[in-house]
Write a protein that holds these residues in place. Sequence first.
Motif, PDB file in Angstrom:
ATOM      1  N   LEU A 216       0.809  -1.213   0.000  1.00 59.40           N
ATOM      2  CA  LEU A 216       0.000   0.000   0.000  1.00 59.40           C
ATOM      3  C   LEU A 216       0.847   1.270   0.000  1.00 59.40           C
ATOM      4  O   LEU A 216       2.060   1.246   0.195  1.00 59.40           O
ATOM      5  CB  LEU A 216      -0.940   0.008   1.206  1.00 59.40           C
ATOM      6  CG  LEU A 216      -1.973  -1.119   1.269  1.00 59.40           C
ATOM      7  CD1 LEU A 216      -3.000  -0.823   2.350  1.00 59.40           C
ATOM      8  CD2 LEU A 216      -2.684  -1.301  -0.068  1.00 59.40           C
ATOM      9  N   SER A 217       0.174   2.403  -0.181  1.00 54.28           N
ATOM     10  CA  SER A 217       0.845   3.701  -0.218  1.00 54.28           C
ATOM     11  C   SER A 217       1.394   4.059   1.162  1.00 54.28           C
ATOM     12  O   SER A 217       0.945   3.538   2.188  1.00 54.28           O
ATOM     13  CB  SER A 217      -0.143   4.778  -0.664  1.00 54.28           C
ATOM     14  OG  SER A 217      -1.163   4.959   0.320  1.00 54.28           O
ATOM     15  N   ASP A 218       2.354   4.968   1.167  1.00 53.27           N
ATOM     16  CA  ASP A 218       2.918   5.423   2.441  1.00 53.27           C
ATOM     17  C   ASP A 218       1.849   6.061   3.317  1.00 53.27           C
ATOM     18  O   ASP A 218       1.867   5.915   4.545  1.00 53.27           O
ATOM     19  CB  ASP A 218       4.044   6.427   2.185  1.00 53.27           C
ATOM     20  CG  ASP A 218       5.280   5.781   1.574  1.00 53.27           C
ATOM     21  OD1 ASP A 218       5.419   4.544   1.708  1.00 53.27           O
ATOM     22  OD2 ASP A 218       6.089   6.491   0.967  1.00 53.27           O
ATOM     23  N   TRP A 219       0.900   6.752   2.702  1.00 52.90           N
ATOM     24  CA  TRP A 219      -0.197   7.370   3.464  1.00 52.90           C
ATOM     25  C   TRP A 219      -0.999   6.315   4.204  1.00 52.90           C
ATOM     26  O   TRP A 219      -1.296   6.460   5.392  1.00 52.90           O
ATOM     27  CB  TRP A 219      -1.107   8.150   2.513  1.00 52.90           C
ATOM     28  CG  TRP A 219      -2.327   8.721   3.196  1.00 52.90           C
ATOM     29  CD1 TRP A 219      -2.414   9.912   3.850  1.00 52.90           C
ATOM     30  CD2 TRP A 219      -3.613   8.096   3.299  1.00 52.90           C
ATOM     31  NE1 TRP A 219      -3.688  10.081   4.364  1.00 52.90           N
ATOM     32  CE2 TRP A 219      -4.450   8.973   4.031  1.00 52.90           C
ATOM     33  CE3 TRP A 219      -4.150   6.879   2.848  1.00 52.90           C
ATOM     34  CZ2 TRP A 219      -5.782   8.674   4.320  1.00 52.90           C
ATOM     35  CZ3 TRP A 219      -5.476   6.581   3.132  1.00 52.90           C
ATOM     36  CH2 TRP A 219      -6.270   7.471   3.863  1.00 52.90           C
ATOM     37  N   PRO A 351      -7.159  -6.679 -17.098  1.00 52.14           N
ATOM     38  CA  PRO A 351      -7.253  -6.590 -15.631  1.00 52.14           C
ATOM     39  C   PRO A 351      -7.743  -5.217 -15.173  1.00 52.14           C
ATOM     40  O   PRO A 351      -7.507  -4.197 -15.833  1.00 52.14           O
ATOM     41  CB  PRO A 351      -5.808  -6.825 -15.162  1.00 52.14           C
ATOM     42  CG  PRO A 351      -5.124  -7.476 -16.325  1.00 52.14           C
ATOM     43  CD  PRO A 351      -5.790  -6.928 -17.542  1.00 52.14           C
ATOM     44  N   ARG A 352      -8.425  -5.237 -14.024  1.00 52.32           N
ATOM     45  CA  ARG A 352      -8.873  -3.993 -13.410  1.00 52.32           C
ATOM     46  C   ARG A 352      -8.129  -3.795 -12.096  1.00 52.32           C
ATOM     47  O   ARG A 352      -7.910  -4.752 -11.353  1.00 52.32           O
ATOM     48  CB  ARG A 352     -10.378  -4.049 -13.132  1.00 52.32           C
ATOM     49  CG  ARG A 352     -11.240  -4.212 -14.376  1.00 52.32           C
ATOM     50  CD  ARG A 352     -12.707  -4.307 -13.990  1.00 52.32           C
ATOM     51  NE  ARG A 352     -13.558  -4.601 -15.137  1.00 52.32           N
ATOM     52  CZ  ARG A 352     -14.864  -4.832 -15.059  1.00 52.32           C
ATOM     53  NH1 ARG A 352     -15.457  -4.796 -13.884  1.00 52.32           N
ATOM     54  NH2 ARG A 352     -15.563  -5.097 -16.150  1.00 52.32           N
ATOM     55  N   GLU A 353      -7.778  -2.573 -11.838  1.00 49.51           N
ATOM     56  CA  GLU A 353      -7.064  -2.275 -10.600  1.00 49.51           C
ATOM     57  C   GLU A 353      -8.026  -2.366  -9.414  1.00 49.51           C
ATOM     58  O   GLU A 353      -9.134  -1.828  -9.454  1.00 49.51           O
ATOM     59  CB  GLU A 353      -6.463  -0.877 -10.664  1.00 49.51           C
ATOM     60  CG  GLU A 353      -5.613  -0.526  -9.445  1.00 49.51           C
ATOM     61  CD  GLU A 353      -5.032   0.874  -9.523  1.00 49.51           C
ATOM     62  OE1 GLU A 353      -4.378   1.297  -8.560  1.00 49.51           O
ATOM     63  OE2 GLU A 353      -5.253   1.548 -10.552  1.00 49.51           O
ATOM     64  N   SER A 354      -7.592  -3.052  -8.363  1.00 49.80           N
ATOM     65  CA  SER A 354      -8.423  -3.198  -7.164  1.00 49.80           C
ATOM     66  C   SER A 354      -8.224  -2.009  -6.230  1.00 49.80           C
ATOM     67  O   SER A 354      -7.107  -1.539  -6.029  1.00 49.80           O
ATOM     68  CB  SER A 354      -8.073  -4.489  -6.418  1.00 49.80           C
ATOM     69  OG  SER A 354      -8.439  -5.623  -7.159  1.00 49.80           O
ATOM     70  N   THR A 367      -9.405   4.478   3.233  1.00 53.27           N
ATOM     71  CA  THR A 367      -9.456   4.079   1.831  1.00 53.27           C
ATOM     72  C   THR A 367      -8.591   5.019   1.009  1.00 53.27           C
ATOM     73  O   THR A 367      -8.566   6.231   1.244  1.00 53.27           O
ATOM     74  CB  THR A 367     -10.906   4.080   1.285  1.00 53.27           C
ATOM     75  OG1 THR A 367     -10.898   3.645  -0.078  1.00 53.27           O
ATOM     76  CG2 THR A 367     -11.533   5.461   1.366  1.00 53.27           C
ATOM     77  N   ASP A 368      -7.868   4.427   0.086  1.00 54.21           N
ATOM     78  CA  ASP A 368      -7.021   5.199  -0.822  1.00 54.21           C
ATOM     79  C   ASP A 368      -7.455   4.864  -2.240  1.00 54.21           C
ATOM     80  O   ASP A 368      -7.140   3.791  -2.759  1.00 54.21           O
ATOM     81  CB  ASP A 368      -5.548   4.850  -0.602  1.00 54.21           C
ATOM     82  CG  ASP A 368      -4.606   5.716  -1.434  1.00 54.21           C
ATOM     83  OD1 ASP A 368      -5.111   6.436  -2.319  1.00 54.21           O
ATOM     84  OD2 ASP A 368      -3.391   5.669  -1.201  1.00 54.21           O
ATOM     85  N   LEU A 369      -8.212   5.761  -2.841  1.00 50.61           N
ATOM     86  CA  LEU A 369      -8.728   5.537  -4.184  1.00 50.61           C
ATOM     87  C   LEU A 369      -7.831   6.144  -5.254  1.00 50.61           C
ATOM     88  O   LEU A 369      -8.205   6.215  -6.418  1.00 50.61           O
ATOM     89  CB  LEU A 369     -10.141   6.121  -4.296  1.00 50.61           C
ATOM     90  CG  LEU A 369     -11.159   5.592  -3.274  1.00 50.61           C
ATOM     91  CD1 LEU A 369     -12.500   6.289  -3.451  1.00 50.61           C
ATOM     92  CD2 LEU A 369     -11.311   4.083  -3.379  1.00 50.61           C
ATOM     93  N   GLY A 370      -6.660   6.594  -4.839  1.00 48.55           N
ATOM     94  CA  GLY A 370      -5.742   7.218  -5.771  1.00 48.55           C
ATOM     95  C   GLY A 370      -5.979   8.710  -5.873  1.00 48.55           C
ATOM     96  O   GLY A 370      -5.153   9.525  -5.446  1.00 48.55           O
ATOM     97  N   GLY A 376     -11.489   7.539   8.707  1.00 51.30           N
ATOM     98  CA  GLY A 376     -12.484   7.854   9.711  1.00 51.30           C
ATOM     99  C   GLY A 376     -13.857   7.294   9.389  1.00 51.30           C
ATOM    100  O   GLY A 376     -14.004   6.306   8.663  1.00 51.30           O
ATOM    101  N   PHE A 377     -14.891   7.966   9.922  1.00 50.84           N
ATOM    102  CA  PHE A 377     -16.266   7.483   9.792  1.00 50.84           C
ATOM    103  C   PHE A 377     -16.731   7.457   8.344  1.00 50.84           C
ATOM    104  O   PHE A 377     -17.434   6.537   7.920  1.00 50.84           O
ATOM    105  CB  PHE A 377     -17.208   8.355  10.624  1.00 50.84           C
ATOM    106  CG  PHE A 377     -18.662   7.986  10.456  1.00 50.84           C
ATOM    107  CD1 PHE A 377     -19.180   6.857  11.076  1.00 50.84           C
ATOM    108  CD2 PHE A 377     -19.495   8.746   9.644  1.00 50.84           C
ATOM    109  CE1 PHE A 377     -20.518   6.503  10.908  1.00 50.84           C
ATOM    110  CE2 PHE A 377     -20.828   8.402   9.467  1.00 50.84           C
ATOM    111  CZ  PHE A 377     -21.343   7.271  10.107  1.00 50.84           C
ATOM    112  N   LEU A 378     -16.357   8.451   7.554  1.00 51.18           N
ATOM    113  CA  LEU A 378     -16.806   8.518   6.166  1.00 51.18           C
ATOM    114  C   LEU A 378     -16.336   7.302   5.370  1.00 51.18           C
ATOM    115  O   LEU A 378     -17.091   6.734   4.572  1.00 51.18           O
ATOM    116  CB  LEU A 378     -16.299   9.804   5.513  1.00 51.18           C
ATOM    117  CG  LEU A 378     -16.767  10.060   4.069  1.00 51.18           C
ATOM    118  CD1 LEU A 378     -18.285  10.085   4.004  1.00 51.18           C
ATOM    119  CD2 LEU A 378     -16.177  11.364   3.545  1.00 51.18           C
ATOM    120  N   ALA A 379     -15.090   6.893   5.596  1.00 51.98           N
ATOM    121  CA  ALA A 379     -14.573   5.711   4.905  1.00 51.98           C
ATOM    122  C   ALA A 379     -15.320   4.458   5.364  1.00 51.98           C
ATOM    123  O   ALA A 379     -15.617   3.564   4.565  1.00 51.98           O
ATOM    124  CB  ALA A 379     -13.075   5.559   5.162  1.00 51.98           C
TER     125      ALA A 379
END
Length: 410
Positions: A216-219, A351-354, A367-370, A376-379
Amino acid sequence: MNKRVAVIVGGGFGGVRAALDLSRHKHDLKVVLVDKNGYHSYPADYYKLLSPSSDHKEHFGPAKFRLMFSSVSIPLPEIFEGIESVEILTDEAVGFDVRASLVKLASGGEIKYDWLILAPGSVTNFYGVPGLKSRALEFKTTSDSLNLRNAVDEVFERKGKREPINIVVGGGGFTGCEVASELVGYADSLSRIHGHPRDSVYVSIIEASPVLLGPLSDWAKRKTEARLKKLGVKIFLSDPIIDVMDGALRLKSGKEIRFDVLVWAAGVKANFLGEKIEGAELAKGSCLMVDEYLRVGNHENIFAVGDIAFCEGFDKKPMPMTSQTAVSQGQYVAYSIKRQLHGRKIFKYHPRESKFIMPLGGKYAITDLGFVKISGFLAWYLKRFVALKYFLSILPATKAFKVWWRGARF
Protein backbone atom coordinates in the motif's frame (compact mmCIF):
# COMPACT_ATOMS: atom_id res chain seq x y z
CA MET A 1 -31.77 -29.46 -28.56
CA ASN A 2 -29.32 -30.74 -25.95
CA LYS A 3 -27.99 -27.96 -23.80
CA ARG A 4 -24.26 -27.58 -23.38
CA VAL A 5 -22.92 -27.62 -19.82
CA ALA A 6 -20.71 -25.20 -17.91
CA VAL A 7 -19.47 -26.54 -14.58
CA ILE A 8 -18.28 -24.02 -12.00
CA VAL A 9 -16.26 -25.23 -9.02
CA GLY A 10 -16.59 -22.84 -6.08
CA GLY A 11 -19.37 -20.56 -4.86
CA GLY A 12 -17.21 -17.56 -4.03
CA PHE A 13 -17.14 -14.16 -5.72
CA GLY A 14 -15.90 -15.34 -9.11
CA GLY A 15 -17.99 -18.50 -9.23
CA VAL A 16 -21.28 -16.83 -8.28
CA ARG A 17 -20.72 -13.92 -10.68
CA ALA A 18 -19.98 -16.29 -13.56
CA ALA A 19 -23.02 -18.46 -12.75
CA LEU A 20 -25.38 -15.49 -12.59
CA ASP A 21 -24.13 -14.09 -15.89
CA LEU A 22 -24.26 -17.47 -17.63
CA SER A 23 -27.78 -18.15 -16.32
CA ARG A 24 -29.10 -15.61 -18.84
CA HIS A 25 -28.43 -18.12 -21.63
CA LYS A 26 -30.98 -20.62 -20.33
CA HIS A 27 -32.13 -21.85 -23.75
CA ASP A 28 -28.80 -23.32 -24.81
CA LEU A 29 -26.68 -23.63 -21.65
CA LYS A 30 -26.98 -25.41 -18.32
CA VAL A 31 -24.83 -24.26 -15.40
CA VAL A 32 -23.80 -26.60 -12.58
CA LEU A 33 -22.33 -24.84 -9.55
CA VAL A 34 -20.39 -27.19 -7.27
CA ASP A 35 -19.64 -25.99 -3.73
CA LYS A 36 -18.87 -28.13 -0.70
CA ASN A 37 -20.48 -25.73 1.78
CA GLY A 38 -23.58 -24.70 -0.13
CA TYR A 39 -23.38 -21.03 0.78
CA HIS A 40 -21.74 -17.85 -0.49
CA SER A 41 -19.68 -15.86 2.00
CA TYR A 42 -18.75 -12.18 2.15
CA PRO A 43 -15.27 -12.15 3.77
CA ALA A 44 -15.07 -8.34 3.68
CA ASP A 45 -17.44 -8.37 6.66
CA TYR A 46 -15.80 -11.15 8.68
CA TYR A 47 -14.25 -8.50 10.91
CA LYS A 48 -17.75 -7.51 12.05
CA LEU A 49 -18.20 -10.91 13.67
CA LEU A 50 -15.53 -9.78 16.15
CA SER A 51 -17.27 -6.50 16.96
CA PRO A 52 -18.58 -6.00 20.50
CA SER A 53 -22.33 -6.55 20.78
CA SER A 54 -24.41 -3.37 20.84
CA ASP A 55 -26.28 -4.65 23.91
CA HIS A 56 -22.98 -5.46 25.69
CA LYS A 57 -24.02 -9.10 26.10
CA GLU A 58 -21.24 -11.20 24.63
CA HIS A 59 -22.61 -14.62 25.65
CA PHE A 60 -24.64 -15.61 22.62
CA GLY A 61 -27.00 -18.52 22.26
CA PRO A 62 -27.43 -20.60 19.10
CA ALA A 63 -30.03 -18.21 17.67
CA LYS A 64 -27.69 -15.21 17.88
CA PHE A 65 -24.82 -17.14 16.32
CA ARG A 66 -27.08 -18.22 13.44
CA LEU A 67 -28.01 -14.57 12.93
CA MET A 68 -24.33 -13.56 12.89
CA PHE A 69 -23.50 -16.38 10.49
CA SER A 70 -26.27 -15.33 8.11
CA SER A 71 -25.04 -11.73 8.08
CA VAL A 72 -21.99 -12.78 6.03
CA SER A 73 -23.06 -16.10 4.47
CA ILE A 74 -25.93 -16.57 2.04
CA PRO A 75 -27.26 -20.03 1.04
CA LEU A 76 -26.62 -20.51 -2.67
CA PRO A 77 -30.24 -21.59 -3.33
CA GLU A 78 -31.35 -18.12 -2.16
CA ILE A 79 -29.13 -16.45 -4.74
CA PHE A 80 -30.34 -18.68 -7.57
CA GLU A 81 -33.95 -19.04 -6.50
CA GLY A 82 -36.19 -19.27 -9.56
CA ILE A 83 -33.25 -19.63 -11.97
CA GLU A 84 -33.91 -23.02 -13.54
CA SER A 85 -30.80 -23.03 -15.71
CA VAL A 86 -28.50 -23.21 -12.66
CA GLU A 87 -28.15 -26.41 -10.64
CA ILE A 88 -26.60 -26.16 -7.17
CA LEU A 89 -24.62 -29.22 -6.16
CA THR A 90 -23.47 -29.35 -2.54
CA ASP A 91 -20.46 -31.59 -3.02
CA GLU A 92 -16.69 -31.29 -3.27
CA ALA A 93 -14.67 -31.52 -6.47
CA VAL A 94 -11.66 -33.75 -5.80
CA GLY A 95 -10.23 -34.34 -9.25
CA PHE A 96 -10.64 -34.07 -13.01
CA ASP A 97 -10.38 -36.19 -16.13
CA VAL A 98 -9.60 -33.45 -18.65
CA ARG A 99 -9.49 -35.87 -21.58
CA ALA A 100 -13.05 -37.04 -20.93
CA SER A 101 -14.12 -33.58 -19.66
CA LEU A 102 -15.24 -34.90 -16.29
CA VAL A 103 -15.27 -33.43 -12.76
CA LYS A 104 -14.85 -36.06 -10.05
CA LEU A 105 -16.77 -35.53 -6.81
CA ALA A 106 -16.12 -36.56 -3.22
CA SER A 107 -19.48 -38.36 -3.22
CA GLY A 108 -18.19 -40.66 -5.96
CA GLY A 109 -20.16 -39.03 -8.75
CA GLU A 110 -18.93 -37.37 -11.94
CA ILE A 111 -20.13 -34.42 -14.01
CA LYS A 112 -19.42 -34.01 -17.70
CA TYR A 113 -18.72 -30.49 -18.90
CA ASP A 114 -18.28 -28.51 -22.08
CA TRP A 115 -16.66 -25.69 -20.14
CA LEU A 116 -15.05 -25.79 -16.71
CA ILE A 117 -14.54 -22.73 -14.51
CA LEU A 118 -12.24 -23.21 -11.53
CA ALA A 119 -13.05 -20.80 -8.71
CA PRO A 120 -12.40 -22.72 -5.47
CA GLY A 121 -10.57 -19.85 -3.76
CA SER A 122 -7.61 -20.20 -1.43
CA VAL A 123 -6.59 -21.85 1.83
CA THR A 124 -4.41 -20.76 4.72
CA ASN A 125 -0.66 -21.01 4.18
CA PHE A 126 1.26 -21.90 7.34
CA TYR A 127 4.65 -21.82 5.55
CA GLY A 128 5.84 -24.92 7.37
CA VAL A 129 6.31 -23.14 10.72
CA PRO A 130 6.56 -25.88 13.39
CA GLY A 131 3.51 -26.06 15.65
CA LEU A 132 1.68 -23.23 13.91
CA LYS A 133 -1.09 -25.17 12.17
CA SER A 134 -2.06 -27.12 15.28
CA ARG A 135 -1.96 -24.18 17.72
CA ALA A 136 -3.15 -21.15 15.75
CA LEU A 137 -6.69 -20.20 14.80
CA GLU A 138 -7.36 -19.46 11.14
CA PHE A 139 -9.36 -16.51 9.85
CA LYS A 140 -10.47 -17.73 6.44
CA THR A 141 -14.15 -18.65 6.78
CA THR A 142 -17.29 -17.55 8.59
CA SER A 143 -16.84 -20.42 11.04
CA ASP A 144 -13.23 -19.37 11.67
CA SER A 145 -14.41 -15.87 12.58
CA LEU A 146 -16.99 -17.16 15.05
CA ASN A 147 -14.48 -19.66 16.48
CA LEU A 148 -12.09 -16.79 17.17
CA ARG A 149 -14.83 -14.84 18.90
CA ASN A 150 -15.60 -17.87 21.08
CA ALA A 151 -11.93 -18.49 21.85
CA VAL A 152 -11.39 -14.95 23.13
CA ASP A 153 -14.55 -15.11 25.24
CA GLU A 154 -13.44 -18.44 26.74
CA VAL A 155 -10.07 -16.96 27.73
CA PHE A 156 -11.81 -14.19 29.70
CA GLU A 157 -14.00 -16.84 31.36
CA ARG A 158 -11.00 -18.98 32.28
CA LYS A 159 -8.45 -16.40 33.37
CA GLY A 160 -8.27 -14.92 36.84
CA LYS A 161 -8.84 -11.19 37.15
CA ARG A 162 -5.20 -10.54 37.99
CA GLU A 163 -3.82 -12.67 35.16
CA PRO A 164 -2.70 -11.03 31.91
CA ILE A 165 -4.44 -11.96 28.66
CA ASN A 166 -2.35 -12.02 25.48
CA ILE A 167 -3.97 -12.08 22.04
CA VAL A 168 -1.47 -12.35 19.19
CA VAL A 169 -2.20 -11.82 15.49
CA GLY A 170 0.34 -13.28 13.08
CA GLY A 171 0.56 -11.10 9.99
CA GLY A 172 0.41 -7.36 9.38
CA GLY A 173 -1.46 -7.35 6.10
CA PHE A 174 -5.08 -6.35 5.47
CA THR A 175 -6.58 -9.20 7.46
CA GLY A 176 -4.16 -8.97 10.38
CA CYS A 177 -4.69 -5.24 10.85
CA GLU A 178 -8.48 -5.57 10.58
CA VAL A 179 -8.59 -8.44 13.08
CA ALA A 180 -6.28 -6.81 15.62
CA SER A 181 -8.13 -3.49 15.60
CA GLU A 182 -11.54 -5.14 15.96
CA LEU A 183 -10.34 -7.43 18.75
CA VAL A 184 -9.39 -4.37 20.79
CA GLY A 185 -13.04 -3.30 20.94
CA TYR A 186 -14.19 -6.82 21.71
CA ALA A 187 -11.61 -7.12 24.50
CA ASP A 188 -12.84 -3.80 25.95
CA SER A 189 -16.38 -5.16 26.10
CA LEU A 190 -15.34 -8.47 27.65
CA SER A 191 -13.18 -6.68 30.21
CA ARG A 192 -16.20 -4.70 31.41
CA ILE A 193 -18.39 -7.79 31.58
CA HIS A 194 -15.84 -9.93 33.46
CA GLY A 195 -14.41 -7.15 35.60
CA HIS A 196 -10.97 -7.82 34.14
CA PRO A 197 -8.51 -4.89 34.29
CA ARG A 198 -8.24 -3.60 30.73
CA ASP A 199 -4.59 -2.67 31.16
CA SER A 200 -3.72 -6.35 31.57
CA VAL A 201 -5.19 -7.32 28.18
CA TYR A 202 -2.72 -7.10 25.29
CA VAL A 203 -3.33 -7.32 21.54
CA SER A 204 -0.23 -7.68 19.34
CA ILE A 205 0.62 -7.95 15.65
CA ILE A 206 3.72 -9.83 14.52
CA GLU A 207 4.88 -9.06 10.98
CA ALA A 208 7.88 -10.60 9.24
CA SER A 209 8.54 -7.64 6.92
CA PRO A 210 9.84 -4.20 7.94
CA VAL A 211 6.45 -2.49 7.46
CA LEU A 212 2.75 -3.16 7.79
CA LEU A 213 0.70 -3.40 4.59
CA GLY A 214 3.72 -3.62 2.28
CA PRO A 215 1.98 -3.05 -1.10
CA LEU A 216 0.00 0.00 0.00
CA SER A 217 0.84 3.70 -0.22
CA ASP A 218 2.92 5.42 2.44
CA TRP A 219 -0.20 7.37 3.46
CA ALA A 220 -2.15 4.16 4.11
CA LYS A 221 0.73 2.65 6.07
CA ARG A 222 1.11 5.74 8.27
CA LYS A 223 -2.62 6.01 8.92
CA THR A 224 -2.92 2.33 9.79
CA GLU A 225 0.05 2.29 12.14
CA ALA A 226 -1.15 5.45 13.88
CA ARG A 227 -4.64 3.98 14.33
CA LEU A 228 -3.34 0.68 15.70
CA LYS A 229 -1.04 2.42 18.16
CA LYS A 230 -3.89 4.67 19.29
CA LEU A 231 -5.92 1.53 20.01
CA GLY A 232 -3.03 0.14 22.04
CA VAL A 233 -1.98 -2.62 19.65
CA LYS A 234 1.65 -3.72 20.04
CA ILE A 235 3.47 -4.04 16.71
CA PHE A 236 6.51 -6.29 16.10
CA LEU A 237 8.18 -5.82 12.70
CA SER A 238 10.99 -7.60 10.84
CA ASP A 239 10.74 -10.58 13.16
CA PRO A 240 9.00 -13.67 11.73
CA ILE A 241 7.58 -16.49 13.83
CA ILE A 242 9.81 -19.56 13.58
CA ASP A 243 8.28 -21.91 16.17
CA VAL A 244 5.01 -22.24 18.07
CA MET A 245 4.68 -24.13 21.34
CA ASP A 246 1.81 -24.49 23.80
CA GLY A 247 1.05 -20.96 24.94
CA ALA A 248 4.22 -19.41 23.51
CA LEU A 249 5.88 -18.63 20.20
CA ARG A 250 9.47 -17.91 19.26
CA LEU A 251 10.57 -15.18 16.86
CA LYS A 252 13.63 -15.22 14.60
CA SER A 253 15.33 -12.70 16.91
CA GLY A 254 15.09 -15.25 19.73
CA LYS A 255 12.38 -13.32 21.55
CA GLU A 256 9.67 -15.49 23.09
CA ILE A 257 6.08 -14.21 23.31
CA ARG A 258 3.37 -15.84 25.33
CA PHE A 259 -0.19 -16.04 24.01
CA ASP A 260 -3.62 -17.16 25.12
CA VAL A 261 -5.06 -16.82 21.62
CA LEU A 262 -2.99 -16.91 18.42
CA VAL A 263 -4.63 -15.94 15.13
CA TRP A 264 -2.80 -16.67 11.88
CA ALA A 265 -3.54 -14.10 9.17
CA ALA A 266 -0.19 -13.95 7.40
CA GLY A 267 -0.74 -15.77 4.17
CA VAL A 268 -2.82 -17.88 1.80
CA LYS A 269 -2.18 -20.22 -1.08
CA ALA A 270 -4.39 -21.46 -3.87
CA ASN A 271 -6.73 -24.39 -3.35
CA PHE A 272 -5.14 -27.81 -3.99
CA LEU A 273 -7.42 -28.43 -7.00
CA GLY A 274 -4.97 -26.68 -9.29
CA GLU A 275 -2.63 -29.63 -8.82
CA LYS A 276 -5.30 -31.97 -10.21
CA ILE A 277 -5.41 -30.46 -13.71
CA GLU A 278 -3.32 -32.47 -16.16
CA GLY A 279 -0.93 -30.29 -18.12
CA ALA A 280 -1.37 -27.26 -15.87
CA GLU A 281 1.58 -25.16 -14.71
CA LEU A 282 1.66 -23.93 -11.14
CA ALA A 283 3.02 -20.55 -10.09
CA LYS A 284 3.90 -19.13 -6.67
CA GLY A 285 1.44 -20.08 -3.95
CA SER A 286 0.15 -23.10 -5.92
CA CYS A 287 -1.77 -20.77 -8.27
CA LEU A 288 -2.61 -21.90 -11.78
CA MET A 289 -0.80 -20.16 -14.62
CA VAL A 290 -3.36 -18.80 -17.05
CA ASP A 291 -3.05 -17.21 -20.48
CA GLU A 292 -4.43 -13.84 -21.60
CA TYR A 293 -7.88 -15.47 -21.85
CA LEU A 294 -7.68 -16.91 -18.29
CA ARG A 295 -7.42 -20.41 -19.76
CA VAL A 296 -5.42 -23.10 -17.99
CA GLY A 297 -2.52 -24.75 -19.81
CA ASN A 298 -3.44 -25.83 -23.31
CA HIS A 299 -7.08 -26.46 -22.37
CA GLU A 300 -9.29 -24.11 -24.36
CA ASN A 301 -12.39 -25.02 -22.32
CA ILE A 302 -10.92 -24.73 -18.80
CA PHE A 303 -10.75 -21.33 -17.12
CA ALA A 304 -9.47 -20.25 -13.70
CA VAL A 305 -10.67 -17.17 -11.81
CA GLY A 306 -10.03 -15.56 -8.44
CA ASP A 307 -7.45 -16.71 -5.92
CA ILE A 308 -6.50 -19.86 -7.82
CA ALA A 309 -5.47 -17.96 -10.97
CA PHE A 310 -2.02 -16.42 -11.44
CA CYS A 311 -2.70 -13.43 -13.63
CA GLU A 312 -0.52 -10.37 -14.17
CA GLY A 313 -1.88 -6.84 -14.24
CA PHE A 314 -0.80 -4.01 -16.51
CA ASP A 315 2.17 -3.38 -14.21
CA LYS A 316 3.31 -7.01 -14.74
CA LYS A 317 2.73 -7.74 -11.06
CA PRO A 318 0.43 -10.61 -9.95
CA MET A 319 -3.20 -9.56 -9.56
CA PRO A 320 -4.13 -9.37 -5.86
CA MET A 321 -6.34 -12.02 -4.30
CA THR A 322 -9.32 -9.71 -3.84
CA SER A 323 -13.06 -9.97 -4.34
CA GLN A 324 -12.87 -7.29 -7.04
CA THR A 325 -10.38 -9.37 -9.03
CA ALA A 326 -12.54 -12.49 -8.71
CA VAL A 327 -15.75 -10.70 -9.76
CA SER A 328 -14.03 -9.07 -12.74
CA GLN A 329 -12.61 -12.41 -13.89
CA GLY A 330 -15.92 -14.21 -13.34
CA GLN A 331 -17.68 -11.64 -15.54
CA TYR A 332 -15.04 -11.96 -18.23
CA VAL A 333 -15.11 -15.77 -18.38
CA ALA A 334 -18.92 -15.81 -18.54
CA TYR A 335 -18.78 -13.34 -21.43
CA SER A 336 -16.15 -15.44 -23.19
CA ILE A 337 -18.21 -18.62 -22.86
CA LYS A 338 -21.25 -16.78 -24.20
CA ARG A 339 -19.27 -15.80 -27.28
CA GLN A 340 -17.91 -19.33 -27.75
CA LEU A 341 -21.43 -20.67 -27.34
CA HIS A 342 -22.44 -18.69 -30.42
CA GLY A 343 -19.28 -19.43 -32.37
CA ARG A 344 -17.68 -16.02 -31.92
CA LYS A 345 -14.12 -14.99 -31.23
CA ILE A 346 -13.18 -14.18 -27.64
CA PHE A 347 -11.15 -11.18 -26.53
CA LYS A 348 -8.22 -10.92 -24.15
CA TYR A 349 -8.84 -10.25 -20.48
CA HIS A 350 -8.06 -6.71 -19.37
CA PRO A 351 -7.25 -6.59 -15.63
CA ARG A 352 -8.87 -3.99 -13.41
CA GLU A 353 -7.06 -2.27 -10.60
CA SER A 354 -8.42 -3.20 -7.16
CA LYS A 355 -9.28 -0.49 -4.65
CA PHE A 356 -9.57 -1.04 -0.92
CA ILE A 357 -11.47 0.11 2.14
CA MET A 358 -9.94 -1.24 5.34
CA PRO A 359 -11.89 -1.13 8.63
CA LEU A 360 -9.72 -0.49 11.68
CA GLY A 361 -11.94 -0.89 14.70
CA GLY A 362 -15.31 0.59 15.52
CA LYS A 363 -16.72 2.94 12.88
CA TYR A 364 -13.30 3.85 11.52
CA ALA A 365 -11.76 2.85 8.19
CA ILE A 366 -9.28 4.09 5.62
CA THR A 367 -9.46 4.08 1.83
CA ASP A 368 -7.02 5.20 -0.82
CA LEU A 369 -8.73 5.54 -4.18
CA GLY A 370 -5.74 7.22 -5.77
CA PHE A 371 -7.46 10.49 -6.56
CA VAL A 372 -8.86 10.77 -3.02
CA LYS A 373 -7.80 9.49 0.40
CA ILE A 374 -10.34 9.17 3.22
CA SER A 375 -10.04 8.05 6.83
CA GLY A 376 -12.48 7.85 9.71
CA PHE A 377 -16.27 7.48 9.79
CA LEU A 378 -16.81 8.52 6.17
CA ALA A 379 -14.57 5.71 4.90
CA TRP A 380 -16.39 3.24 7.19
CA TYR A 381 -19.75 4.45 5.86
CA LEU A 382 -18.48 4.04 2.30
CA LYS A 383 -17.57 0.43 3.11
CA ARG A 384 -21.15 -0.25 4.23
CA PHE A 385 -22.40 1.26 0.95
CA VAL A 386 -20.04 -1.01 -1.03
CA ALA A 387 -21.40 -4.05 0.86
CA LEU A 388 -24.98 -3.08 0.00
CA LYS A 389 -24.06 -2.54 -3.62
CA TYR A 390 -22.54 -6.02 -3.79
CA PHE A 391 -25.55 -7.73 -2.19
CA LEU A 392 -27.83 -5.92 -4.66
CA SER A 393 -25.73 -7.34 -7.50
CA ILE A 394 -26.44 -10.95 -6.51
CA LEU A 395 -29.81 -10.83 -4.72
CA PRO A 396 -33.25 -9.29 -5.24
CA ALA A 397 -33.51 -5.92 -3.49
CA THR A 398 -35.56 -7.14 -0.51
CA LYS A 399 -33.18 -9.99 0.26
CA ALA A 400 -30.13 -7.81 -0.31
CA PHE A 401 -31.31 -5.19 2.19
CA LYS A 402 -32.14 -7.94 4.69
CA VAL A 403 -28.63 -9.43 4.55
CA TRP A 404 -27.03 -5.98 4.62
CA TRP A 405 -29.10 -4.90 7.62
CA ARG A 406 -28.04 -7.99 9.58
CA GLY A 407 -24.41 -6.99 9.06
CA ALA A 408 -25.11 -3.36 9.92
CA ARG A 409 -26.42 -4.42 13.34
CA PHE A 410 -23.05 -5.74 14.51
